[in-house]
Design a protein around this motif. Structure first.
Motif, PDB file in Angstrom:
ATOM      1  N   GLY A  87       3.989 -25.929 -89.517  1.00  0.00           N
ATOM      2  CA  GLY A  87       5.396 -25.606 -89.422  1.00  0.00           C
ATOM      3  C   GLY A  87       6.157 -25.663 -88.068  1.00  0.00           C
ATOM      4  O   GLY A  87       7.098 -26.519 -87.906  1.00  0.00           O
ATOM      5  N   TRP A  88       5.209 -25.393 -86.953  1.00  0.00           N
ATOM      6  CA  TRP A  88       5.618 -25.405 -85.691  1.00  0.00           C
ATOM      7  C   TRP A  88       5.515 -26.832 -85.300  1.00  0.00           C
ATOM      8  O   TRP A  88       6.304 -27.196 -84.712  1.00  0.00           O
ATOM      9  CB  TRP A  88       4.644 -24.681 -84.867  1.00  0.00           C
ATOM     10  CG  TRP A  88       4.784 -24.974 -83.207  1.00  0.00           C
ATOM     11  CD1 TRP A  88       4.054 -25.765 -82.637  1.00  0.00           C
ATOM     12  CD2 TRP A  88       5.980 -24.510 -82.447  1.00  0.00           C
ATOM     13  NE1 TRP A  88       4.608 -25.733 -81.266  1.00  0.00           N
ATOM     14  CE2 TRP A  88       5.835 -25.028 -81.227  1.00  0.00           C
ATOM     15  CE3 TRP A  88       7.181 -23.508 -82.560  1.00  0.00           C
ATOM     16  CZ2 TRP A  88       6.593 -24.708 -80.155  1.00  0.00           C
ATOM     17  CZ3 TRP A  88       7.913 -23.321 -81.673  1.00  0.00           C
ATOM     18  CH2 TRP A  88       7.522 -23.868 -80.361  1.00  0.00           C
ATOM     19  N   LEU A  89       4.439 -27.492 -85.694  1.00  0.00           N
ATOM     20  CA  LEU A  89       4.442 -29.077 -85.638  1.00  0.00           C
ATOM     21  C   LEU A  89       5.709 -29.952 -86.066  1.00  0.00           C
ATOM     22  O   LEU A  89       6.187 -30.884 -85.594  1.00  0.00           O
ATOM     23  CB  LEU A  89       3.085 -29.361 -85.815  1.00  0.00           C
ATOM     24  CG  LEU A  89       1.905 -29.227 -85.118  1.00  0.00           C
ATOM     25  CD1 LEU A  89       0.665 -29.877 -85.678  1.00  0.00           C
ATOM     26  CD2 LEU A  89       1.999 -29.339 -83.655  1.00  0.00           C
ATOM     27  N   TRP A  90       6.095 -29.349 -87.205  1.00  0.00           N
ATOM     28  CA  TRP A  90       7.040 -29.833 -88.012  1.00  0.00           C
ATOM     29  C   TRP A  90       8.335 -29.890 -87.351  1.00  0.00           C
ATOM     30  O   TRP A  90       9.375 -30.710 -87.079  1.00  0.00           O
ATOM     31  CB  TRP A  90       7.187 -29.685 -89.450  1.00  0.00           C
ATOM     32  CG  TRP A  90       8.365 -30.119 -90.301  1.00  0.00           C
ATOM     33  CD1 TRP A  90       8.478 -31.493 -90.717  1.00  0.00           C
ATOM     34  CD2 TRP A  90       9.491 -29.364 -90.559  1.00  0.00           C
ATOM     35  NE1 TRP A  90       9.583 -31.755 -91.323  1.00  0.00           N
ATOM     36  CE2 TRP A  90      10.433 -30.421 -91.262  1.00  0.00           C
ATOM     37  CE3 TRP A  90      10.079 -28.276 -90.165  1.00  0.00           C
ATOM     38  CZ2 TRP A  90      11.526 -30.177 -91.876  1.00  0.00           C
ATOM     39  CZ3 TRP A  90      11.298 -27.988 -90.875  1.00  0.00           C
ATOM     40  CH2 TRP A  90      12.062 -28.846 -91.608  1.00  0.00           C
ATOM     41  N   LEU A  91       8.708 -28.381 -86.766  1.00  0.00           N
ATOM     42  CA  LEU A  91       9.793 -28.157 -86.092  1.00  0.00           C
ATOM     43  C   LEU A  91      10.154 -28.737 -84.807  1.00  0.00           C
ATOM     44  O   LEU A  91      11.116 -29.053 -84.442  1.00  0.00           O
ATOM     45  CB  LEU A  91       9.866 -26.536 -85.855  1.00  0.00           C
ATOM     46  CG  LEU A  91      10.446 -25.572 -87.236  1.00  0.00           C
ATOM     47  CD1 LEU A  91      10.120 -24.301 -86.901  1.00  0.00           C
ATOM     48  CD2 LEU A  91      11.604 -26.085 -87.527  1.00  0.00           C
ATOM     49  N   THR A  92       8.824 -28.939 -83.957  1.00  0.00           N
ATOM     50  CA  THR A  92       9.123 -29.803 -82.744  1.00  0.00           C
ATOM     51  C   THR A  92       8.394 -31.055 -82.809  1.00  0.00           C
ATOM     52  O   THR A  92       7.901 -31.640 -81.838  1.00  0.00           O
ATOM     53  CB  THR A  92       8.186 -29.098 -81.874  1.00  0.00           C
ATOM     54  OG1 THR A  92       6.753 -28.771 -82.200  1.00  0.00           O
ATOM     55  CG2 THR A  92       8.614 -27.468 -81.639  1.00  0.00           C
ATOM     56  N   TYR A  93       8.854 -31.628 -84.170  1.00  0.00           N
ATOM     57  CA  TYR A  93       8.550 -33.211 -84.154  1.00  0.00           C
ATOM     58  C   TYR A  93       8.979 -34.188 -83.178  1.00  0.00           C
ATOM     59  O   TYR A  93       8.034 -35.112 -82.531  1.00  0.00           O
ATOM     60  CB  TYR A  93       8.906 -33.683 -85.575  1.00  0.00           C
ATOM     61  CG  TYR A  93       8.414 -35.049 -85.525  1.00  0.00           C
ATOM     62  CD1 TYR A  93       6.873 -35.238 -85.896  1.00  0.00           C
ATOM     63  CD2 TYR A  93       9.416 -36.208 -85.787  1.00  0.00           C
ATOM     64  CE1 TYR A  93       6.563 -36.563 -86.180  1.00  0.00           C
ATOM     65  CE2 TYR A  93       8.713 -37.309 -85.890  1.00  0.00           C
ATOM     66  CZ  TYR A  93       7.554 -37.912 -86.362  1.00  0.00           C
ATOM     67  OH  TYR A  93       7.185 -38.962 -86.454  1.00  0.00           O
TER      68      TYR A  93
END
Length: 168
Positions: A87-93
């Motif tokens: 989710g963190w990786l998705w938010l900071t794509y």
């Protein structure tokens, strides 16, 4: 002076592992967010990397008080931390991938270290003669476990791509 040099060398190795390009490649996210995670090679590599991380943490905490089924607790802990990491990786794509993956792994190390501390502190048998590990020790165990996992993930990806046919 000798003790200072040993600690400096140890911290240098930790920095090398955290900033190495191979540990940044442990990111299973690629532009199609769902596509690569569903492939058998990626799933097998993720599961084996997490098992390696759990074994490393169990080995590092073997002389400290811990719950009876620590391996199962650690595996179930990843049901929380791995989706948080994705989710963190998705938010900071849109950000730089190395910074995003490194900060995400740092947050995972802190969360896992605190969860391991709570597990060993409150779920382990009180009648044990062993002392409970400190919060620092559990965070260091989590850090070394995540380094082990991040270092083995690219190797496992190569091995699984070599052993498993592409159209499995």
């Amino acid at each position: 002076m000798n003790r200072f040099l040993r600690r400096s060398l140890w911290l240098g190795w930790v920095a090398v592992f955290l900033l190495a390009a191979d540990s940044v490649k442990a990111n299973p996210m690629a532009p199609p967010v769902v596509g690569p995670v569903v492939q058998p090679q990626v799933l097998i590599s993720i599961v084996l990397a997490i098992l390696g991380e759990v074994m490393c943490i169990v080995w590092l905490l073997r002389r400290w008080r811990h719950p009876r089924l620590l391996i199962l607790w650690l595996l179930s802990m990843h049901l929380l931390t791995y989706p948080l990491f994705l989710g963190w990786l998705w938010l900071t794509y849109g950000f730089h991938p190395a910074i995003t993956a490194t900060t995400g792994e740092g947050m995972v190390v802190m969360v896992e270290g605190c969860l391991i501390y709570l597990l060993c502190r409150f779920l382990s048998p009180a009648e044990s003669a062993l002392a409970a590990p400190s919060i620092t020790r559990t965070i260091v165990a989590s850090l070394l476990g995540n380094i082990c996992s991040a270092a083995t993930f690219p190797v496992l990806m190569i091995l699984s791509a070599w052993l498993i046919p592409p159209h499995f």
